[in-house]
Design a protein around this motif. Structure first.
Motif, PDB file in Angstrom:
ATOM      1  N   PHE A 107      14.640  24.135 -24.982  1.00 35.66           N
ATOM      2  CA  PHE A 107      14.839  24.915 -23.761  1.00 35.66           C
ATOM      3  C   PHE A 107      13.856  24.625 -22.634  1.00 35.66           C
ATOM      4  CE2 PHE A 107      17.050  27.664 -26.881  1.00 35.66           C
ATOM      5  CZ  PHE A 107      18.295  27.613 -26.289  1.00 35.66           C
ATOM      6  N   ASP A 108      12.914  23.707 -22.844  1.00 29.49           N
ATOM      7  CA  ASP A 108      11.958  23.436 -21.757  1.00 29.49           C
ATOM      8  C   ASP A 108      12.695  23.019 -20.485  1.00 29.49           C
ATOM      9  OD1 ASP A 108       9.628  24.022 -23.143  1.00 29.49           O
ATOM     10  OD2 ASP A 108       9.275  21.958 -23.778  1.00 29.49           O
ATOM     11  N   GLY A 109      13.653  22.110 -20.656  1.00 27.81           N
ATOM     12  CA  GLY A 109      14.384  21.618 -19.491  1.00 27.81           C
ATOM     13  C   GLY A 109      15.326  22.663 -18.927  1.00 27.81           C
ATOM     14  N   GLU A 110      15.905  23.457 -19.806  1.00 32.42           N
ATOM     15  CA  GLU A 110      16.781  24.551 -19.378  1.00 32.42           C
ATOM     16  C   GLU A 110      16.015  25.514 -18.465  1.00 32.42           C
ATOM     17  OE1 GLU A 110      19.977  24.953 -20.009  1.00 32.42           O
ATOM     18  OE2 GLU A 110      20.303  27.044 -19.407  1.00 32.42           O
ATOM     19  N   GLY A 111      14.768  25.769 -18.811  1.00 32.76           N
ATOM     20  CA  GLY A 111      13.931  26.627 -17.971  1.00 32.76           C
ATOM     21  C   GLY A 111      13.733  26.030 -16.586  1.00 32.76           C
ATOM     22  N   PHE A 112      13.529  24.726 -16.563  1.00 34.97           N
ATOM     23  CA  PHE A 112      13.350  24.056 -15.278  1.00 34.97           C
ATOM     24  C   PHE A 112      14.617  24.186 -14.420  1.00 34.97           C
ATOM     25  CE2 PHE A 112      13.395  20.570 -12.332  1.00 34.97           C
ATOM     26  CZ  PHE A 112      12.113  20.601 -11.825  1.00 34.97           C
ATOM     27  N   VAL A 113      15.762  23.906 -15.036  1.00 32.79           N
ATOM     28  CA  VAL A 113      17.028  23.929 -14.290  1.00 32.79           C
ATOM     29  C   VAL A 113      17.376  25.349 -13.848  1.00 32.79           C
ATOM     30  CG1 VAL A 113      19.524  23.596 -14.524  1.00 32.79           C
ATOM     31  CG2 VAL A 113      17.937  21.815 -15.312  1.00 32.79           C
ATOM     32  N   ARG A 114      17.174  26.319 -14.734  1.00 33.78           N
ATOM     33  CA  ARG A 114      17.471  27.706 -14.343  1.00 33.78           C
ATOM     34  C   ARG A 114      16.606  28.144 -13.168  1.00 33.78           C
ATOM     35  NH1 ARG A 114      19.470  31.697 -19.065  1.00 33.78           N
ATOM     36  NH2 ARG A 114      20.757  30.202 -20.196  1.00 33.78           N
ATOM     37  N   GLY A 115      15.361  27.665 -13.159  1.00 32.26           N
ATOM     38  CA  GLY A 115      14.473  27.983 -12.043  1.00 32.26           C
ATOM     39  C   GLY A 115      15.032  27.453 -10.729  1.00 32.26           C
ATOM     40  N   ALA A 141      15.175  15.944 -18.240  1.00 33.35           N
ATOM     41  CA  ALA A 141      16.252  14.986 -17.954  1.00 33.35           C
ATOM     42  C   ALA A 141      17.534  15.404 -18.667  1.00 33.35           C
ATOM     43  CB  ALA A 141      15.824  13.588 -18.382  1.00 33.35           C
ATOM     44  N   ALA A 142      17.400  15.817 -19.930  1.00 33.34           N
ATOM     45  CA  ALA A 142      18.571  16.230 -20.702  1.00 33.34           C
ATOM     46  C   ALA A 142      19.244  17.443 -20.070  1.00 33.34           C
ATOM     47  CB  ALA A 142      18.166  16.539 -22.142  1.00 33.34           C
ATOM     48  N   SER A 143      18.444  18.402 -19.624  1.00 35.55           N
ATOM     49  CA  SER A 143      19.015  19.620 -19.039  1.00 35.55           C
ATOM     50  C   SER A 143      19.605  19.358 -17.658  1.00 35.55           C
ATOM     51  CB  SER A 143      17.954  20.714 -18.976  1.00 35.55           C
ATOM     52  OG  SER A 143      17.639  21.151 -20.287  1.00 35.55           O
ATOM     53  N   LEU A 144      18.988  18.472 -16.893  1.00 39.30           N
ATOM     54  CA  LEU A 144      19.567  18.101 -15.593  1.00 39.30           C
ATOM     55  C   LEU A 144      20.916  17.422 -15.812  1.00 39.30           C
ATOM     56  CD1 LEU A 144      16.353  16.773 -13.774  1.00 39.30           C
ATOM     57  CD2 LEU A 144      17.735  18.756 -13.072  1.00 39.30           C
ATOM     58  N   ALA A 145      20.981  16.567 -16.835  1.00 34.77           N
ATOM     59  CA  ALA A 145      22.248  15.891 -17.136  1.00 34.77           C
ATOM     60  C   ALA A 145      23.307  16.911 -17.538  1.00 34.77           C
ATOM     61  CB  ALA A 145      22.034  14.857 -18.239  1.00 34.77           C
ATOM     62  N   LYS A 146      22.909  17.864 -18.401  1.00 33.64           N
ATOM     63  CA  LYS A 146      23.838  18.903 -18.835  1.00 33.64           C
ATOM     64  C   LYS A 146      24.325  19.729 -17.641  1.00 33.64           C
ATOM     65  CE  LYS A 146      24.054  22.886 -21.968  1.00 33.64           C
ATOM     66  NZ  LYS A 146      23.215  23.918 -22.610  1.00 33.64           N
ATOM     67  N   ALA A 147      23.434  19.957 -16.677  1.00 36.40           N
ATOM     68  CA  ALA A 147      23.785  20.757 -15.493  1.00 36.40           C
ATOM     69  C   ALA A 147      24.587  19.950 -14.484  1.00 36.40           C
ATOM     70  CB  ALA A 147      22.519  21.321 -14.861  1.00 36.40           C
ATOM     71  N   GLY A 148      24.814  18.669 -14.776  1.00 38.00           N
ATOM     72  CA  GLY A 148      25.753  17.903 -13.955  1.00 38.00           C
ATOM     73  C   GLY A 148      25.169  17.117 -12.796  1.00 38.00           C
ATOM     74  N   VAL A 149      23.893  16.737 -12.867  1.00 38.67           N
ATOM     75  CA  VAL A 149      23.366  15.887 -11.773  1.00 38.67           C
ATOM     76  C   VAL A 149      24.238  14.635 -11.665  1.00 38.67           C
ATOM     77  CG1 VAL A 149      20.944  16.610 -11.724  1.00 38.67           C
ATOM     78  CG2 VAL A 149      21.658  14.832 -13.345  1.00 38.67           C
ATOM     79  N   GLY A 150      24.349  14.127 -10.454  1.00 43.36           N
ATOM     80  CA  GLY A 150      25.186  12.951 -10.240  1.00 43.36           C
ATOM     81  C   GLY A 150      24.451  11.668 -10.565  1.00 43.36           C
ATOM     82  N   ALA A 151      23.149  11.662 -10.312  1.00 41.69           N
ATOM     83  CA  ALA A 151      22.349  10.460 -10.574  1.00 41.69           C
ATOM     84  C   ALA A 151      20.972  10.887 -11.039  1.00 41.69           C
ATOM     85  CB  ALA A 151      22.227   9.614  -9.309  1.00 41.69           C
ATOM     86  N   LEU A 152      20.424  10.088 -11.914  1.00 36.39           N
ATOM     87  CA  LEU A 152      19.125  10.434 -12.495  1.00 36.39           C
ATOM     88  C   LEU A 152      18.237   9.193 -12.496  1.00 36.39           C
ATOM     89  CD1 LEU A 152      17.689  12.846 -13.803  1.00 36.39           C
ATOM     90  CD2 LEU A 152      18.839  12.289 -15.943  1.00 36.39           C
ATOM     91  N   GLY A 153      17.083   9.309 -11.830  1.00 35.56           N
ATOM     92  CA  GLY A 153      16.078   8.246 -11.890  1.00 35.56           C
ATOM     93  C   GLY A 153      15.034   8.619 -12.920  1.00 35.56           C
TER      94      GLY A 153
END
Lengths: 276, 276
Positions: A107-115, A141-153
């Motif tokens: 959930f570390d990334g989930e916390g970032f995305v929810r923020g 990165a995993a949570s951003l991908a799950k949240a649907g980012v279009g591109a990831l560097g």
């Protein structure tokens, strides 16, 4: 108050001295009348695989919060690894399913995305740059991908780490546009420092701040101070920012949902926490 | 409040629903600022030997309270069995020694004896009759022997159980006068019902009350009701009595001492407990 019916959330890590979760969850459980308690358990690495299994066989076990040094080990011990945890290569939460199997999530990334979302910053379809491909960078990165980012560097001074993360991401998100090898933030909507830079005084900044767009949203995982030098520099460029501690509190509602408990907002949890 | 420095007292048994210890110890710890917590852990018999070892390897473990169905098993799992536990053939408390070894003790009988002493009833040199040579009867006999009774009568409808208890007692207390085979209370200063008789309505009394001396002190382990039919009959003979729940509270100061924690009186613990 703890009684014979209270369900346990084992907080597993070592050492335990700096654990904060009991002072966040337990006051919330008490206020809400939720008959559960977070209990720190200082488990060493050599005992961890056996202890994790046994603690979940307790009749009143509800879940586990997993922290250092067990996050990576846990990914190899659970029966089911959810995609975000599989990409991160680590778990910070485990629950028991009705069939007795253990499921791990991160959930570390989930916390970032929810923020980000709570601050009104859209994520779906946006371009994000994650600096640092270690545990927390991989989780974000995993949570951003799950949240649907279009591109990831992805960028890490250890190029192989970033490449390995890209391969894990591609497996679960084959349509995601991935780019590697640059820490240039120009053109990214979301820029995250998930490197350790900023933990020590005198650390260099993780990127060339002069290349930051004022419209970029800049996040940080370092919690050594509220506004790190990197965040201060991003602010002076006109960027909106997210501090490290937001990630901590924003992920707790996600944990509560994962454990099947009544949830609330990060702000509410923060207001009831007794961290002083 | 539970924090990362809080030490754990695992309350091990199954099922946990009727556990009372958390509501007795934890309010006391809170009032006294003792950084420890009693946590119910519903451990099944098949997992217990491994779990007992591992829970004591946690860096913040302080001790274990052991209850049904693990009291007898525990006696075979610890590294050191103190004499009272060896005679009882069961443990209800375990602590870790500085060398990592586990020491087991049994406090059910200690609670009974402390209750007598606190009521101003001397034990040393007196004659005591224990009815019932099961777990709790054995524990009471062991503690009476430790407290220096001059003579001990043992009775169980299973004569072999009483004989086995007598052998265990004789090993640690070779000078103790033991008598077997009679539940006649005449001539005894202390008479204890440690049989299950009185748990169910309509149970016969465990002895012929007409043979009780008015000067005898009569104790009970059954807690189904405060004044059991046996205690009521003893009172009507003029005897002073001790109720089952006294044994429960009187043993807690002994546990606290065993765990190296600041102790207090049973009355004080009773006043701070939140059992309602």
């Amino acid at each position: 108050m703890i009684t014979g019916t209270t369900r346990l959330i084992a907080h597993l890590g070592y050492p335990t001295g700096s654990f904060k979760a009991p002072m966040i969850y337990n006051p919330y459980f008490e206020r809400e009348g939720i008959d559960a308690v977070v209990v720190p358990m200082g488990c060493g690495a050599e005992d961890y695989p056996a202890f994790l299994r046994l603690v979940f066989r307790l009749s009143n076990s509800l879940g586990a919060l997993v922290t250092m040094p067990h996050k990576v080990t846990t990914a190899g011990l659970v029966d089911t690894l959810l995609p975000t945890a599989a990409i991160a290569g680590a778990c910070n939460a485990v629950r028991r399913e009705p069939d007795g199997g253990l499921t791990g999530e991160m959930f570390d990334g989930e916390g970032f995305v929810r923020g980000l979302l709570r601050k009104g910053r859209p994520v779906a379809g946006r371009r994000a740059l994650v600096l640092g491909a270690g545990g927390v960078g991989s989780a974000i990165a995993a949570s951003l991908a799950k949240a649907g980012v279009g591109a990831l560097g992805l960028y890490d001074i250890d190029a192989a780490a970033a490449e390995a993360l890209a391969l894990r991401l591609a497996r679960f998100h084959p349509a995601l546009g991935l780019s590697l090898g640059s820490n240039d933030p120009a053109g990214f909507d979301i820029v995250v420092n998930a490197t350790p830079l900023g933990m020590r005084p005198g650390d260099p900044l993780p990127l060339d701040v002069a290349r930051l767009d004022a419209a970029s949203f800049v996040g940080e995982v370092v919690m050594a101070e509220e506004i790190t030098p990197f965040l201060a520099a991003a602010r002076s460029r006109g960027c909106a920012v997210q501090v490290g501690k937001d990630m901590l509190f924003e992920q707790i509602p996600a944990y509560l949902e994962f454990f099947g408990l009544p949830s609330t907002t990060a702000e509410d949890l923060r207001s009831v926490a007794r961290l002083d």
